[in-house]
Motif scaffolding. Structure first.
Motif, PDB file in Angstrom:
ATOM      1  N   UNK A  67       0.832  -1.199   0.000  1.00  0.00           N
ATOM      2  CA  UNK A  67       0.000   0.000   0.000  1.00  0.00           C
ATOM      3  C   UNK A  67       0.872   1.256   0.000  1.00  0.00           C
ATOM      4  N   UNK A  68       1.905   1.258   0.820  1.00  0.00           N
ATOM      5  CA  UNK A  68       2.833   2.396   0.862  1.00  0.00           C
ATOM      6  C   UNK A  68       3.571   2.542  -0.467  1.00  0.00           C
ATOM      7  N   UNK A  69       4.037   1.438  -1.008  1.00  0.00           N
ATOM      8  CA  UNK A  69       4.778   1.483  -2.271  1.00  0.00           C
ATOM      9  C   UNK A  69       3.884   2.013  -3.390  1.00  0.00           C
ATOM     10  N   UNK A  70       2.645   1.583  -3.428  1.00  0.00           N
ATOM     11  CA  UNK A  70       1.702   2.094  -4.445  1.00  0.00           C
ATOM     12  C   UNK A  70       1.541   3.606  -4.317  1.00  0.00           C
ATOM     13  N   UNK A  71       1.470   4.085  -3.091  1.00  0.00           N
ATOM     14  CA  UNK A  71       1.355   5.533  -2.846  1.00  0.00           C
ATOM     15  C   UNK A  71       2.597   6.249  -3.398  1.00  0.00           C
ATOM     16  N   UNK A  72       3.759   5.706  -3.130  1.00  0.00           N
ATOM     17  CA  UNK A  72       4.996   6.320  -3.608  1.00  0.00           C
ATOM     18  C   UNK A  72       5.043   6.369  -5.136  1.00  0.00           C
ATOM     19  N   UNK A  73       4.610   5.270  -5.743  1.00  0.00           N
ATOM     20  CA  UNK A  73       4.707   5.148  -7.201  1.00  0.00           C
ATOM     21  C   UNK A  73       3.583   5.867  -7.945  1.00  0.00           C
TER      22      UNK A  73
END
Length: 95
Positions: A67-73
Motif C-alpha cells: 500500500x505504501x509502495x503504491x502511494x509512492x509510485x
C-alpha cells in the motif's frame, strides 16, 4: 520492441529525491520488483525472499508495505504495480 528496465537503485533514489522516506522492507520489496520487472511473481515468493516465511502475519505486513509502495509510485504513471488475483503481482514499466 525492447522492454524498458528500471533499476532498484534508480527508482529508490528518485523516490528519495521526491521526499519519500523508504524503510528497509520497502526498499527490499522495490528491488525485488525491479529485478522481476514485467514478470508475474507470487506472494509466497515475495514473502520467502523478504521475510523468510509466508505465514499470515507476514502476509498482512506485505499488504501494508505494498500500500505504501503504491502511494509512492502513484506520481509516476509509467509504473504500475498490478494485482494478479489469487497469485501475486506484476511490476509493469511502460515506455
Amino acid at each position: 520492441m525492447k522492454t524498458p528496465r528500471i533499476t532498484g537503485s534508480k527508482i529508490i533514489s528518485t523516490l528519495k529525491r521526491a521526499g519519500f522516506e523508504l524503510g528497509t522492507k520497502e526498499t527490499e520489496i522495490l528491488r525485488l520488483f525491479c529485478l522481476n520487472q514485467n514478470q508475474t511473481i507470487s506472494r509466497s515468493y515475495i514473502l520467502e525472499k523478504i521475510w523468510g516465511n509466508d505465514d499470515f502475519y507476514t502476509s498482512q505486513s506485505l499488504d501494508v508495505y505494498l500500500s505504501k509502495i503504491r502511494k509512492y509510485l502513484s506520481c509516476d504513471k509509467s509504473i504500475i504495480l498490478q494485482n494478479i488475483h489469487g497469485f501475486g503481482y506484476k511490476f509493469l514499466v511502460k515506455e
